[in-house]
Design a protein around this motif. Structure first.
Motif, PDB file in Angstrom:
ATOM      1  N   UNK A  18       0.816  -1.199   0.000  1.00 45.59           N
ATOM      2  CA  UNK A  18       0.000   0.000   0.000  1.00 45.59           C
ATOM      3  C   UNK A  18       0.838   1.231   0.000  1.00 45.59           C
ATOM      4  N   UNK A  19       0.198   2.386   0.279  1.00 52.96           N
ATOM      5  CA  UNK A  19       0.865   3.676   0.275  1.00 52.96           C
ATOM      6  C   UNK A  19       1.308   3.994   1.695  1.00 52.96           C
ATOM      7  N   UNK A  20       2.607   4.138   1.888  1.00 59.99           N
ATOM      8  CA  UNK A  20       3.175   4.440   3.193  1.00 59.99           C
ATOM      9  C   UNK A  20       4.055   5.670   3.054  1.00 59.99           C
ATOM     10  N   UNK A  21       4.070   6.457   4.147  1.00 57.60           N
ATOM     11  CA  UNK A  21       4.859   7.690   4.137  1.00 57.60           C
ATOM     12  C   UNK A  21       5.906   7.617   5.229  1.00 57.60           C
TER      13      UNK A  21
ATOM     14  N   UNK B 124       8.046  12.485  -3.989  1.00 58.13           N
ATOM     15  CA  UNK B 124       8.041  11.428  -4.988  1.00 58.13           C
ATOM     16  C   UNK B 124       6.617  10.930  -5.155  1.00 58.13           C
ATOM     17  N   UNK B 125       6.130  10.923  -6.437  1.00 54.79           N
ATOM     18  CA  UNK B 125       4.772  10.453  -6.714  1.00 54.79           C
ATOM     19  C   UNK B 125       4.738   8.941  -6.589  1.00 54.79           C
ATOM     20  N   UNK B 126       3.748   8.450  -5.862  1.00 52.31           N
ATOM     21  CA  UNK B 126       3.642   7.023  -5.646  1.00 52.31           C
ATOM     22  C   UNK B 126       3.387   6.240  -6.915  1.00 52.31           C
ATOM     23  N   UNK B 127       2.846   6.890  -7.952  1.00 57.77           N
ATOM     24  CA  UNK B 127       2.560   6.176  -9.193  1.00 57.77           C
ATOM     25  C   UNK B 127       3.796   5.961 -10.046  1.00 57.77           C
TER      26      UNK B 127
ATOM     27  N   UNK C 167      -1.745  -1.195  -8.655  1.00 56.37           N
ATOM     28  CA  UNK C 167      -2.173   0.195  -8.488  1.00 56.37           C
ATOM     29  C   UNK C 167      -3.608   0.395  -8.971  1.00 56.37           C
ATOM     30  N   UNK C 168      -3.939  -0.131 -10.135  1.00 52.54           N
ATOM     31  CA  UNK C 168      -5.285   0.030 -10.685  1.00 52.54           C
ATOM     32  C   UNK C 168      -6.269  -1.021 -10.187  1.00 52.54           C
ATOM     33  N   UNK C 169      -5.772  -1.955  -9.420  1.00 49.13           N
ATOM     34  CA  UNK C 169      -6.610  -3.014  -8.847  1.00 49.13           C
ATOM     35  C   UNK C 169      -7.402  -3.741  -9.946  1.00 49.13           C
TER      36      UNK C 169
ATOM     37  N   UNK D 279      -4.868   6.317  -5.914  1.00 46.28           N
ATOM     38  CA  UNK D 279      -4.361   7.464  -5.145  1.00 46.28           C
ATOM     39  C   UNK D 279      -3.123   8.043  -5.790  1.00 46.28           C
ATOM     40  N   UNK D 280      -3.041   9.358  -5.797  1.00 47.22           N
ATOM     41  CA  UNK D 280      -1.880  10.047  -6.357  1.00 47.22           C
ATOM     42  C   UNK D 280      -1.690  11.364  -5.628  1.00 47.22           C
ATOM     43  N   UNK D 281      -0.480  11.602  -5.155  1.00 47.53           N
ATOM     44  CA  UNK D 281      -0.193  12.821  -4.414  1.00 47.53           C
ATOM     45  C   UNK D 281      -0.163  14.047  -5.305  1.00 47.53           C
TER      46      UNK D 281
END
Length: 498
Positions: A58-61, A73-76, A86-88, A144-146
């Motif tokens: 998943x997305x972790x910071x 840094x963009x997670x994508x 990412x797109x499930x 999700x995208x920052x």
């Protein structure tokens, strides 16, 4: 001494191993250090030194110190992330449309015409290369995208997700370009909006009307429609109205002038499946006439004018006039055959057919005109020959007419009719006298004297017979009638079709 050397060598090697182990431990500590999770009320914007790390779960910071700690840094874009995760893609059934069993999916379409390759009159179709783009929203593809940036993929992902099943109605052939790879682009936005673009060449039917060919204008249509989804499941529409269709200004055709492109849309009904949304790309083409003027109209006109030359050739020059007439007729037949070879076999008359066939009739009539002249000349020469022979036979029995410069004597018997006597125009019957009372029933002497003061009524009665009997007069009238009639035909023709 050897023992000391061995001890020193062992110490040296141990120091090297300790240094390498320390470096390896620092690296492991840096990448395996637990990341600090964001608090519920805290966003990434409030941690300027944060670097977003994305793992497989998943997305972790986390916070990482260093010279790169200020860059987000963009997670994508991370290398460790798979597209399917990412797109499930694996978590949803993409064999069903978005919002299945719900309202119709709006699918916007826009088209950019790259080239109009060819127009075929024989096959009644056209070939066009275009960029076809589809726009729709599929919340199953949201990610999700920052930075709210989109992701772009090639045609390999298209087989794993749902895309509109748009096809070209009345198309004969079509294909997606595959040089150097399949010319397909898929762009997915974080909110689930999708752009699906492909470069395709299609050959579609075009119902053409050739009744005014080659002075015609043709309107062709390229139709787009969903194959499986009715208007209750999928709603096709032009994304920006008429601005959804764009063309390249450099598009040109050798025989046509492209006048305009425009778009329309309507519903199409099939009795077995229902109503479907259909989009239309309409374009109007006007044919260039200059090519056909040089290749068809101008040669046909020259052949007609060439056939008129026979009217100035002596009527006794049979080989010259016959060969000229046959040559012009065969040339006109070749022109008509060449034009029809490049046209479909339609059951109605085209404008070019009217011109060519009327020209052919003029050429054919010039041949018939000489046939009539030659026949009348032969008939008249035969009668004149018989008359001369008869006069020669009877000249021995005629009385002397010496000293009479304006008189001619002819012996008539029962073999000559009144028309034969009238054929000598300008002469009138003056007197008849019997040479011998005993031979009165067999022969008569007729003195024909020139009458320069004949009445106007008698001249009108002879004039119509002169035109038929005098072959030179027929050619004289033809020199005026044929060109005048052809010029009148051209005026009417070009006024009607232009």
């Amino acid at each position: 001494m050897p023992c000391n050397a061995r001890v020193l060598l062992l110490l040296f090697l141990s120091l090297i191993l300790m240094a390498e182990s320390r470096k390896l431990g620092s690296r492991r500590k840096r990448w395996s250090e637990p990341e600090e999770t964001l608090k519920p009320g805290k966003t990434l914007g409030e941690t300027p030194d944060a670097v977003v790390l994305v793992g497989k779960t998943g997305l972790e910071a986390g916070m990482v110190n260093g010279p790169l700690s200020r860059k987000i840094i963009d997670g994508t874009k991370t290398r460790k992330l798979k597209t399917s995760h990412l797109l499930r893609v694996d978590e949803h059934d993409f064999t069903m449309r978005p919002a299945f069993a719900g309202p119709a999916v709006p699918v916007g379409v826009d088209v950019q015409v790259e080239s109009l390759d060819s127009i075929s009159e024989v096959d009644m179709d056209f070939t066009m290369t275009l960029y076809l783009r589809h726009y729709w929203k599929d919340e199953r593809l949201a990610f999700p995208s920052a930075t709210n940036k989109s992701m772009t993929f090639d045609g390999r992902l298209v087989k794993k997700i749902w895309v509109p099943d748009v096809f070209f109605v009345h198309s004969k052939r079509s294909f997606i370009h595959d040089t150097t790879t399949d010319n397909i682009m898929l762009r997915v936005f974080p909110d689930g909006h999708v752009l699906y673009s492909l470069r395709v060449t299609v050959t579609a039917a075009c119902n053409m009307d050739f009744s005014r060919f080659p002075l015609d204008s043709q309107t062709c249509t390229l139709e787009l429609e969903s194959y499986a989804y009715t208007d209750e499941d999928l709603m096709l529409y032009w994304k920006s109205g008429d601005e959804s269709l764009s063309t390249d200004d450099r598009i040109s055709l050798s025989q046509f002038l492209i006048q305009k492109f425009h778009t329309t849309s309507r519903l199409a009904f099939y009795s077995s499946t229902g109503w479907y949304n259909r989009l239309y790309i309409n374009f109007t083409l006007r044919r260039h006439i200059f090519f056909f003027l040089l290749q068809t109209y101008f040669p046909a006109t020259l052949m007609v004018m060439l056939s008129w030359v026979s009217f100035w050739i002596d009527r006794r020059a049979v080989p010259a006039r016959v060969s000229l007439g046959i040559t012009t007729v065969l040339t006109m037949s070749t022109i008509i055959t060449g034009v029809n070879a490049s046209m479909p076999r339609v059951s109605y008359i085209k404008a070019v057919d009217i011109y060519l066939w009327v020209s052919f009739v003029f050429v054919f009539l010039s041949v018939l005109e000489y046939a009539a002249v030659n026949y009348l000349t032969t008939v008249r020469d035969g009668k004149d020959r018989k008359l001369r022979e008869k006069l020669k036979e009877q000249s021995q029995t005629l009385p002397c007419t010496c000293g009479m410069p304006h008189t001619k004597t002819m012996m008539l018997d029962g073999m000559y009719s009144e028309a034969d006597a009238n054929s000598l125009a300008g002469y009138t019957r003056a007197s008849m006298a019997a040479e011998d009372p005993s031979d009165k029933q067999e022969q008569m002497v007729v003195h024909l004297t020139l009458d320069n003061e004949s009445t106007e009524t008698k001249k009108k009665g002879i004039r119509s017979f002169r035109i038929i009997q005098n072959t030179h007069t027929i050619d004289t009238y033809s020199r005026m009638i044929f060109p005048g009639a052809y010029i009148l035909f051209n005026l009417i023709y070009w006024c009607v079709y232009c």
